[in-house]
Scaffold this active site. Structure first.
Site, mmCIF file in Angstrom:
data_model
loop_
_atom_site.group_PDB
_atom_site.id
_atom_site.type_symbol
_atom_site.label_atom_id
_atom_site.label_comp_id
_atom_site.label_asym_id
_atom_site.label_seq_id
_atom_site.Cartn_x
_atom_site.Cartn_y
_atom_site.Cartn_z
ATOM 1 N N ARG A 77 62.380 3.606 16.379
ATOM 2 C CA ARG A 77 62.517 3.202 14.990
ATOM 3 C C ARG A 77 61.475 3.967 14.181
ATOM 4 N NH1 ARG A 77 62.428 -1.455 18.212
ATOM 5 N NH2 ARG A 77 64.344 -2.691 18.187
ATOM 6 N N LYS A 104 59.361 -3.461 16.898
ATOM 7 C CA LYS A 104 59.963 -4.609 16.235
ATOM 8 C C LYS A 104 60.088 -5.753 17.234
ATOM 9 C CE LYS A 104 64.194 -5.921 13.752
ATOM 10 N NZ LYS A 104 65.518 -5.436 13.301
ATOM 11 N N HIS A 167 67.395 5.605 11.524
ATOM 12 C CA HIS A 167 68.133 4.593 12.296
ATOM 13 C C HIS A 167 69.458 5.157 12.807
ATOM 14 C CE1 HIS A 167 69.266 0.646 13.723
ATOM 15 N NE2 HIS A 167 70.444 0.814 13.150
ATOM 16 N N ARG A 170 68.802 6.930 15.924
ATOM 17 C CA ARG A 170 68.652 5.951 17.015
ATOM 18 C C ARG A 170 70.021 5.494 17.520
ATOM 19 N NH1 ARG A 170 65.150 1.959 19.092
ATOM 20 N NH2 ARG A 170 65.956 -0.165 19.112
ATOM 21 N N HIS A 193 65.685 -3.419 23.172
ATOM 22 C CA HIS A 193 66.303 -4.595 22.574
ATOM 23 C C HIS A 193 65.982 -5.820 23.428
ATOM 24 C CE1 HIS A 193 69.648 -2.085 20.465
ATOM 25 N NE2 HIS A 193 68.598 -2.258 19.687
ATOM 26 N N TYR A 202 76.344 -0.956 19.992
ATOM 27 C CA TYR A 202 76.444 0.469 20.272
ATOM 28 C C TYR A 202 77.508 0.736 21.320
ATOM 29 C CZ TYR A 202 71.996 0.553 17.804
ATOM 30 O OH TYR A 202 71.020 0.401 16.860
#
Length: 222
Positions: A77, A104, A167, A170, A193, A202
């Site tokens: 990110r 994040k 993003h 990514r 994640h 995705y």
């Protein structure tokens, strides 16, 4: 608005189920309807577009080229990317790895990179052992906004009509990895994640691209 809502719900001691009913009733009173179809896939660049983007960045400046390439290959990110420090590089490992901190949700972790990229990073650092991986002319870190503008301007120079952001890079590396057969749980770990349901967005994009490739291959279209 949130603070006032919290005060109101606390005053009436609403349970979880009661708050759900309140929200539904408010939506009905305001005439708010859910979207007919929620977007559950993420647009991406294909391999050819990624190459064009990277080449355009190198033509602009070698440092910009390496930044765009590193941003893509790490899947970082932008908020993580600008905080990568020289000490986060572990280039002697096999394969080389980069530690992504300031992630994040606190999902820090190691990601692999290609040996060729590791060698470029060694050359870029020229023996430097401290500071940010990428520094401005003032020897401080780039801002997230600066990286976003570099990516956007490079996409324009590359003639890519899609809106290109960090993003989207990514998302692009994620779906390219899935298209190449990397298991979903490994892509989840690569993207750091916490929930696999996030990574599945995705995977849906990858499945769509697989369908497009299937039709293209069997219908004779190029």
């Amino acid at each position: 608005m949130v603070r006032e809502t919290v005060k109101l719900w606390r005053k009436h001691h609403l349970s979880y189920d009661q708050t759900k009913h309140v929200v539904e009733d408010v939506r009905r009173a305001l005439g708010l309807a859910a979207p007919k179809e929620r977007r559950r896939t993420v647009d991406r660049l294909d391999r050819e577009e990624v190459e064009r983007l990277t080449e355009a960045a190198y033509r602009r400046a070698s440092g910009y080229g390496l930044m765009v390439k590193t941003l893509f290959y790490t899947g970082a990110r932008v908020s993580e990317f600008i905080n990568i420090r020289v000490t986060d590089l572990h280039l002697a490992l096999d394969p080389p790895q980069v530690y992504i901190a300031h992630a994040k949700g606190g999902s820090d972790g190691y990601v692999p990179i290609l040996p060729a990229l590791a060698q470029e990073l060694r050359t870029h650092l020229a023996g430097r052992r401290t500071g940010y991986l990428f520094e401005s002319n003032r020897h401080d870190g780039y801002t997230a906004r600066a990286i976003q503008l570099i990516v956007k301007d490079t996409a324009r120079r590359a003639g890519i009509e899609k809106m290109v952001t960090p993003h989207r890079l990514r998302a692009s590396v994620a779906t390219i990895l899935l298209d190449a057969g990397m298991p979903l749980d490994q892509v989840q770990k690569f993207l750091r994640h916490k929930r696999i349901t996030t990574t599945q967005i995705y995977a849906q994009t990858s499945a769509r691209n697989m369908g497009e490739s299937y039709v293209r291959a069997l219908s004779g279209r190029q």
